[in-house]
Design a protein around this motif. Structure first.
Motif, PDB file in Angstrom:
ATOM      1  N   SER A  59      45.374  51.328  38.454  1.00 17.97           N
ATOM      2  CA  SER A  59      46.555  51.568  39.265  1.00 17.97           C
ATOM      3  C   SER A  59      46.855  53.047  39.469  1.00 17.97           C
ATOM      4  O   SER A  59      46.008  53.918  39.312  1.00 17.97           O
ATOM      5  CB  SER A  59      47.737  50.838  38.636  1.00 17.97           C
ATOM      6  OG  SER A  59      48.844  50.818  39.492  1.00 17.97           O
ATOM      7  N   SER A  60      48.100  53.328  39.817  1.00 11.66           N
ATOM      8  CA  SER A  60      48.497  54.711  40.096  1.00 11.66           C
ATOM      9  C   SER A  60      48.753  55.495  38.819  1.00 11.66           C
ATOM     10  O   SER A  60      49.172  56.648  38.876  1.00 11.66           O
ATOM     11  CB  SER A  60      49.731  54.731  40.989  1.00 11.66           C
ATOM     12  OG  SER A  60      50.826  54.165  40.325  1.00 11.66           O
ATOM     13  N   LEU A  61      48.472  54.903  37.671  1.00 11.83           N
ATOM     14  CA  LEU A  61      48.626  55.643  36.413  1.00 11.83           C
ATOM     15  C   LEU A  61      47.698  56.854  36.358  1.00 11.83           C
ATOM     16  O   LEU A  61      47.963  57.802  35.625  1.00 11.83           O
ATOM     17  CB  LEU A  61      48.378  54.737  35.215  1.00 11.83           C
ATOM     18  CG  LEU A  61      49.480  53.724  34.937  1.00 11.83           C
ATOM     19  CD1 LEU A  61      49.039  52.744  33.868  1.00 11.83           C
ATOM     20  CD2 LEU A  61      50.753  54.431  34.529  1.00 11.83           C
ATOM     21  N   LYS A  62      46.634  56.845  37.155  1.00 12.06           N
ATOM     22  CA  LYS A  62      45.734  58.000  37.185  1.00 12.06           C
ATOM     23  C   LYS A  62      46.483  59.242  37.682  1.00 12.06           C
ATOM     24  O   LYS A  62      46.279  60.341  37.183  1.00 12.06           O
ATOM     25  CB  LYS A  62      44.513  57.691  38.035  1.00 12.06           C
ATOM     26  CG  LYS A  62      43.609  56.623  37.384  1.00 12.06           C
ATOM     27  CD  LYS A  62      42.425  56.267  38.249  1.00 12.06           C
ATOM     28  CE  LYS A  62      42.743  55.385  39.405  1.00 12.06           C
ATOM     29  NZ  LYS A  62      43.186  54.028  39.099  1.00 12.06           N
ATOM     30  N   PHE A  63      47.369  59.078  38.663  1.00 10.79           N
ATOM     31  CA  PHE A  63      48.213  60.185  39.113  1.00 10.79           C
ATOM     32  C   PHE A  63      49.040  60.719  37.945  1.00 10.79           C
ATOM     33  O   PHE A  63      49.197  61.923  37.777  1.00 10.79           O
ATOM     34  CB  PHE A  63      49.200  59.713  40.194  1.00 10.79           C
ATOM     35  CG  PHE A  63      48.614  59.477  41.547  1.00 10.79           C
ATOM     36  CD1 PHE A  63      48.622  60.481  42.500  1.00 10.79           C
ATOM     37  CD2 PHE A  63      48.106  58.235  41.895  1.00 10.79           C
ATOM     38  CE1 PHE A  63      48.129  60.263  43.774  1.00 10.79           C
ATOM     39  CE2 PHE A  63      47.609  58.007  43.163  1.00 10.79           C
ATOM     40  CZ  PHE A  63      47.611  59.022  44.104  1.00 10.79           C
ATOM     41  N   CYS A  64      49.593  59.809  37.161  1.00  8.04           N
ATOM     42  CA  CYS A  64      50.478  60.182  36.059  1.00  8.04           C
ATOM     43  C   CYS A  64      49.726  60.878  34.928  1.00  8.04           C
ATOM     44  O   CYS A  64      50.271  61.774  34.286  1.00  8.04           O
ATOM     45  CB  CYS A  64      51.226  58.952  35.553  1.00  8.04           C
ATOM     46  SG  CYS A  64      52.315  58.244  36.814  1.00  8.04           S
ATOM     47  N   ALA A  87      54.355  56.876  45.176  1.00  8.13           N
ATOM     48  CA  ALA A  87      55.140  57.238  43.986  1.00  8.13           C
ATOM     49  C   ALA A  87      54.331  58.144  43.056  1.00  8.13           C
ATOM     50  O   ALA A  87      54.842  59.162  42.572  1.00  8.13           O
ATOM     51  CB  ALA A  87      55.598  55.983  43.243  1.00  8.13           C
ATOM     52  N   GLY A  88      53.068  57.801  42.815  1.00  9.40           N
ATOM     53  CA  GLY A  88      52.223  58.634  41.971  1.00  9.40           C
ATOM     54  C   GLY A  88      52.031  60.015  42.564  1.00  9.40           C
ATOM     55  O   GLY A  88      52.011  61.021  41.841  1.00  9.40           O
ATOM     56  N   HIS A  89      51.922  60.080  43.880  1.00  3.87           N
ATOM     57  CA  HIS A  89      51.794  61.353  44.578  1.00  3.87           C
ATOM     58  C   HIS A  89      53.021  62.229  44.303  1.00  3.87           C
ATOM     59  O   HIS A  89      52.890  63.417  43.962  1.00  3.87           O
ATOM     60  CB  HIS A  89      51.639  61.083  46.076  1.00  3.87           C
ATOM     61  CG  HIS A  89      51.378  62.287  46.912  1.00  3.87           C
ATOM     62  ND1 HIS A  89      50.841  62.178  48.158  1.00  3.87           N
ATOM     63  CD2 HIS A  89      51.586  63.602  46.723  1.00  3.87           C
ATOM     64  CE1 HIS A  89      50.711  63.379  48.704  1.00  3.87           C
ATOM     65  NE2 HIS A  89      51.176  64.263  47.839  1.00  3.87           N
ATOM     66  N   ALA A  90      54.211  61.658  44.418  1.00  5.84           N
ATOM     67  CA  ALA A  90      55.451  62.416  44.186  1.00  5.84           C
ATOM     68  C   ALA A  90      55.524  62.934  42.752  1.00  5.84           C
ATOM     69  O   ALA A  90      55.902  64.084  42.514  1.00  5.84           O
ATOM     70  CB  ALA A  90      56.663  61.544  44.504  1.00  5.84           C
ATOM     71  N   ILE A  91      55.152  62.111  41.793  1.00  2.00           N
ATOM     72  CA  ILE A  91      55.191  62.516  40.376  1.00  2.00           C
ATOM     73  C   ILE A  91      54.168  63.621  40.114  1.00  2.00           C
ATOM     74  O   ILE A  91      54.477  64.631  39.479  1.00  2.00           O
ATOM     75  CB  ILE A  91      54.968  61.302  39.466  1.00  2.00           C
ATOM     76  CG1 ILE A  91      56.177  60.364  39.561  1.00  2.00           C
ATOM     77  CG2 ILE A  91      54.716  61.721  38.019  1.00  2.00           C
ATOM     78  CD1 ILE A  91      55.950  58.984  39.016  1.00  2.00           C
ATOM     79  N   ALA A  92      52.947  63.445  40.623  1.00  4.63           N
ATOM     80  CA  ALA A  92      51.903  64.443  40.408  1.00  4.63           C
ATOM     81  C   ALA A  92      52.297  65.792  41.013  1.00  4.63           C
ATOM     82  O   ALA A  92      52.152  66.834  40.379  1.00  4.63           O
ATOM     83  CB  ALA A  92      50.575  63.955  40.991  1.00  4.63           C
ATOM     84  N   MET A  93      52.836  65.782  42.227  1.00  2.00           N
ATOM     85  CA  MET A  93      53.249  67.031  42.864  1.00  2.00           C
ATOM     86  C   MET A  93      54.378  67.705  42.087  1.00  2.00           C
ATOM     87  O   MET A  93      54.360  68.924  41.901  1.00  2.00           O
ATOM     88  CB  MET A  93      53.696  66.774  44.307  1.00  2.00           C
ATOM     89  CG  MET A  93      52.538  66.631  45.262  1.00  2.00           C
ATOM     90  SD  MET A  93      53.032  66.455  47.004  1.00  2.00           S
ATOM     91  CE  MET A  93      54.306  67.671  47.186  1.00  2.00           C
ATOM     92  N   ALA A  94      55.348  66.939  41.634  1.00  4.64           N
ATOM     93  CA  ALA A  94      56.465  67.516  40.882  1.00  4.64           C
ATOM     94  C   ALA A  94      55.998  68.150  39.578  1.00  4.64           C
ATOM     95  O   ALA A  94      56.606  69.094  39.082  1.00  4.64           O
ATOM     96  CB  ALA A  94      57.521  66.445  40.608  1.00  4.64           C
ATOM     97  N   ALA A  95      54.886  67.646  39.042  1.00  5.65           N
ATOM     98  CA  ALA A  95      54.337  68.177  37.791  1.00  5.65           C
ATOM     99  C   ALA A  95      53.370  69.340  38.029  1.00  5.65           C
ATOM    100  O   ALA A  95      52.839  69.904  37.078  1.00  5.65           O
ATOM    101  CB  ALA A  95      53.632  67.065  37.015  1.00  5.65           C
TER     102      ALA A  95
END
Length: 125
Positions: A59-64, A87-95
């Motif tokens: 899943s998108s946990l790879k982004f996280c 959602a993963g994209h937004a979290i990855a960018m914010a980090a």
């Protein structure tokens, strides 16, 4: 476990403990790959990277994982749906990560006829 972001900040919350997360440059890099979408193109790409470790996760946990610094790259060659990545994209960018297609452009969610993303990579660079 919950990952979330607002603006330029991202967090991970687990067991009532909240911590700020950020990308981290680690050598050798850890590459997040799918448990179920490994193909010849991915294997060829990984063979060209040199010394690295991999972690398989769904899943998108790879982004996280990239967002919290537990992985430094998530390459994806096959198509994904926009709802699988937004959602993963937004979290990855914010980090502090970048989410780029293979032409170097930021993954785009502008309305269009198809809900499919092109291949992409989530990376520190």
């Amino acid at each position: 476990m919950l990952y979330y972001a607002e603006g330029n900040q991202a967090w991970k919350e687990e067991g009532g403990h909240k911590q700020s997360i950020h990308v981290k440059d680690i050598t050798p890099p850890i590459i997040a790959i799918s448990r179920s979408h490994q193909d010849a193109e991915l294997r060829d790409y990984l063979a060209q990277l040199g010394n690295h470790d991999t972690v398989e996760i769904g899943s998108s946990l790879k982004f996280c994982l990239v967002a919290e610094g537990k992985a430094q790259l998530y390459p994806r060659f096959g198509p994904t749906n926009i709802w699988d990545t937004a959602a993963g994209h937004a979290i990855a960018m914010a980090a502090g990560a970048k989410v780029l297609d293979w032409n170097g452009k930021t993954l785009d969610y502008t309305p269009r006829e198809s809900f499919l993303n092109p291949g992409f990579r989530v990376t520190l660079f």
